[in-house]
Scaffold this active site. Structure first.
Site, PDB file in Angstrom:
ATOM      1  N   ASP A  94      84.693  83.592 -73.154  1.00 12.98           N
ATOM      2  CA  ASP A  94      83.879  82.405 -72.894  1.00 12.98           C
ATOM      3  C   ASP A  94      83.131  82.503 -71.571  1.00 12.98           C
ATOM      4  O   ASP A  94      81.934  82.266 -71.510  1.00 12.98           O
ATOM      5  CB  ASP A  94      84.749  81.128 -72.940  1.00 12.98           C
ATOM      6  CG  ASP A  94      86.006  81.212 -72.080  1.00 12.98           C
ATOM      7  OD1 ASP A  94      86.226  82.240 -71.399  1.00 12.98           O
ATOM      8  OD2 ASP A  94      86.798  80.239 -72.089  1.00 12.98           O
ATOM      9  N   ASP A  97      84.248  84.498 -64.510  1.00 14.45           N
ATOM     10  CA  ASP A  97      84.314  83.745 -63.248  1.00 14.45           C
ATOM     11  C   ASP A  97      84.578  84.750 -62.125  1.00 14.45           C
ATOM     12  O   ASP A  97      83.653  85.389 -61.654  1.00 14.45           O
ATOM     13  CB  ASP A  97      85.388  82.664 -63.390  1.00 14.45           C
ATOM     14  CG  ASP A  97      85.502  81.780 -62.168  1.00 14.45           C
ATOM     15  OD1 ASP A  97      84.557  81.719 -61.376  1.00 14.45           O
ATOM     16  OD2 ASP A  97      86.551  81.122 -61.999  1.00 14.45           O
ATOM     17  N   GLY A  99      86.124  87.413 -62.747  1.00 15.11           N
ATOM     18  CA  GLY A  99      86.031  88.659 -63.489  1.00 15.11           C
ATOM     19  C   GLY A  99      87.375  89.356 -63.684  1.00 15.11           C
ATOM     20  O   GLY A  99      87.467  90.346 -64.401  1.00 15.11           O
ATOM     21  N   LEU A 102      88.622  89.679 -67.581  1.00 12.46           N
ATOM     22  CA  LEU A 102      87.926  90.651 -68.417  1.00 12.46           C
ATOM     23  C   LEU A 102      88.134  92.075 -67.892  1.00 12.46           C
ATOM     24  O   LEU A 102      88.346  93.007 -68.668  1.00 12.46           O
ATOM     25  CB  LEU A 102      86.434  90.304 -68.466  1.00 12.46           C
ATOM     26  CG  LEU A 102      85.665  90.921 -69.620  1.00 12.46           C
ATOM     27  CD1 LEU A 102      86.275  90.548 -70.954  1.00 12.46           C
ATOM     28  CD2 LEU A 102      84.198  90.474 -69.579  1.00 12.46           C
ATOM     29  N   LYS A 125      79.489  82.812 -63.975  1.00 10.75           N
ATOM     30  CA  LYS A 125      79.334  81.895 -62.840  1.00 10.75           C
ATOM     31  C   LYS A 125      78.764  82.615 -61.647  1.00 10.75           C
ATOM     32  O   LYS A 125      79.263  83.662 -61.242  1.00 10.75           O
ATOM     33  CB  LYS A 125      80.702  81.306 -62.471  1.00 10.75           C
ATOM     34  CG  LYS A 125      80.911  79.934 -63.011  1.00 10.75           C
ATOM     35  CD  LYS A 125      82.130  79.305 -62.382  1.00 10.75           C
ATOM     36  CE  LYS A 125      82.761  78.350 -63.349  1.00 10.75           C
ATOM     37  NZ  LYS A 125      83.988  77.769 -62.811  1.00 10.75           N
TER      38      LYS A 125
HETATM   39  P1  5GP Z   1      88.270  84.978 -64.339  1.00 11.25           P
HETATM   40  O1  5GP Z   1      89.447  85.874 -64.561  1.00 11.25           O
HETATM   41  O2  5GP Z   1      86.944  85.602 -64.673  1.00 11.25           O
HETATM   42  O3  5GP Z   1      88.265  84.376 -62.957  1.00 11.25           O
HETATM   43  O4  5GP Z   1      88.490  83.732 -65.235  1.00 11.25           O
HETATM   44  C1  5GP Z   1      88.139  83.714 -66.545  1.00 11.25           C
HETATM   45  C2  5GP Z   1      88.909  82.613 -67.240  1.00 11.25           C
HETATM   46  O5  5GP Z   1      89.103  81.469 -66.396  1.00 11.25           O
HETATM   47  C3  5GP Z   1      88.090  82.150 -68.410  1.00 11.25           C
HETATM   48  O6  5GP Z   1      88.375  82.899 -69.584  1.00 11.25           O
HETATM   49  C4  5GP Z   1      88.507  80.697 -68.508  1.00 11.25           C
HETATM   50  O7  5GP Z   1      89.680  80.611 -69.283  1.00 11.25           O
HETATM   51  C5  5GP Z   1      88.836  80.280 -67.083  1.00 11.25           C
HETATM   52  N1  5GP Z   1      87.692  79.595 -66.425  1.00 11.25           N
HETATM   53  C6  5GP Z   1      86.973  80.024 -65.382  1.00 11.25           C
HETATM   54  N2  5GP Z   1      86.008  79.149 -65.040  1.00 11.25           N
HETATM   55  C7  5GP Z   1      86.117  78.121 -65.905  1.00 11.25           C
HETATM   56  C8  5GP Z   1      85.388  76.888 -66.100  1.00 11.25           C
HETATM   57  O8  5GP Z   1      84.440  76.517 -65.410  1.00 11.25           O
HETATM   58  N3  5GP Z   1      85.813  76.087 -67.125  1.00 11.25           N
HETATM   59  C9  5GP Z   1      86.854  76.416 -67.930  1.00 11.25           C
HETATM   60  N4  5GP Z   1      87.179  75.554 -68.884  1.00 11.25           N
HETATM   61  N5  5GP Z   1      87.560  77.573 -67.789  1.00 11.25           N
HETATM   62  C10 5GP Z   1      87.193  78.415 -66.791  1.00 11.25           C
HETATM   63 MG    MG Z   2      89.792  82.366 -71.133  1.00 11.96          MG
END
Ligand code: 5GP
Ligand code: MG
Length: 169
Positions: A94, A97, A99, A102, A125
């Protein structure tokens, strides 16, 4: 809640993603891996616009970033994955953020021997990334605000909103 991306904008963005993916893979078989739970709406809309022979699987990945856990600690539940050996694999999530999710997930999936491994996200983001990679396909770049809808939740709610909204404090 403030609407950030309307249903029509989301439809257009997903169609652009599908075009890019169709162009890249041509008629080559593809295995889509949706990252649970946030990607389910995107996966459902995206796969109906993909034209190659397609398989679909899911994986659960969650990062625990609360005060009590190590930042970026990633838990992966891979028991639902189909066989990826020798396949062209596209991981669909989805939102990108920091990263960490992923990045960690791709490293893990790489050990399963895919022929080719790429990634697609609906949202990226701005100014948040902490890893040395970007997804191969990004639907929209959005400001650093917490968003819900179109599969994304806040405390497990709002995934069913057909548009993307910003949660106001
Ligand atoms: P990352 O590991 O890239 O920081 O975070 C990714 C995960 O954090 C996404 O798959 C999601 O589950 C959650 N996440 C990050 N930002 C948001 C946001 O603005 N809204 C929501 N609902 N989930 C987010
Ligand atoms: Mg997620």
């Amino acid at each position: 809640m403030k609407v950030l991306l309307s249903e029509q904008q989301l439809r257009d963005g997903v169609a652009r993603l599908a075009d890019q993916i169709n162009d890249h893979y041509g008629g080559k078989p593809l295995t889509i891996i949706g990252v649970l739970t946030g990607s389910i709406v995107l996966v459902a809309d995206l796969i109906r616009q993909l034209r190659m022979p397609l398989r679909v699987g899911v994986v659960q990945a969650s990062s625990y970033r609360g005060a009590a856990t190590t930042p970026g600690e990633l838990r992966i539940r891979a028991d639902m994955l189909p066989d990826l050996k020798g396949r062209n694999v596209l991981v669909v999530d989805d939102i990108f953020d920091t990263g960490q999710t992923l990045h960690g997930l791709l490293a893990e999936l790489k050990t399963l021997g895919p022929n080719d491994l790429r990634s697609a996200v609906l949202l990226c983001k701005e100014g948040r990334q902490q890893v040395a990679m970007l997804p191969d396909y990004v639907g929209f770049t959005i400001p650093d605000e917490f968003v819900v809808g179109y599969g994304l939740d806040y405390h497990d709610e709002h995934r069913n909103l057909p548009y993307l909204a910003v949660v106001e404090p």
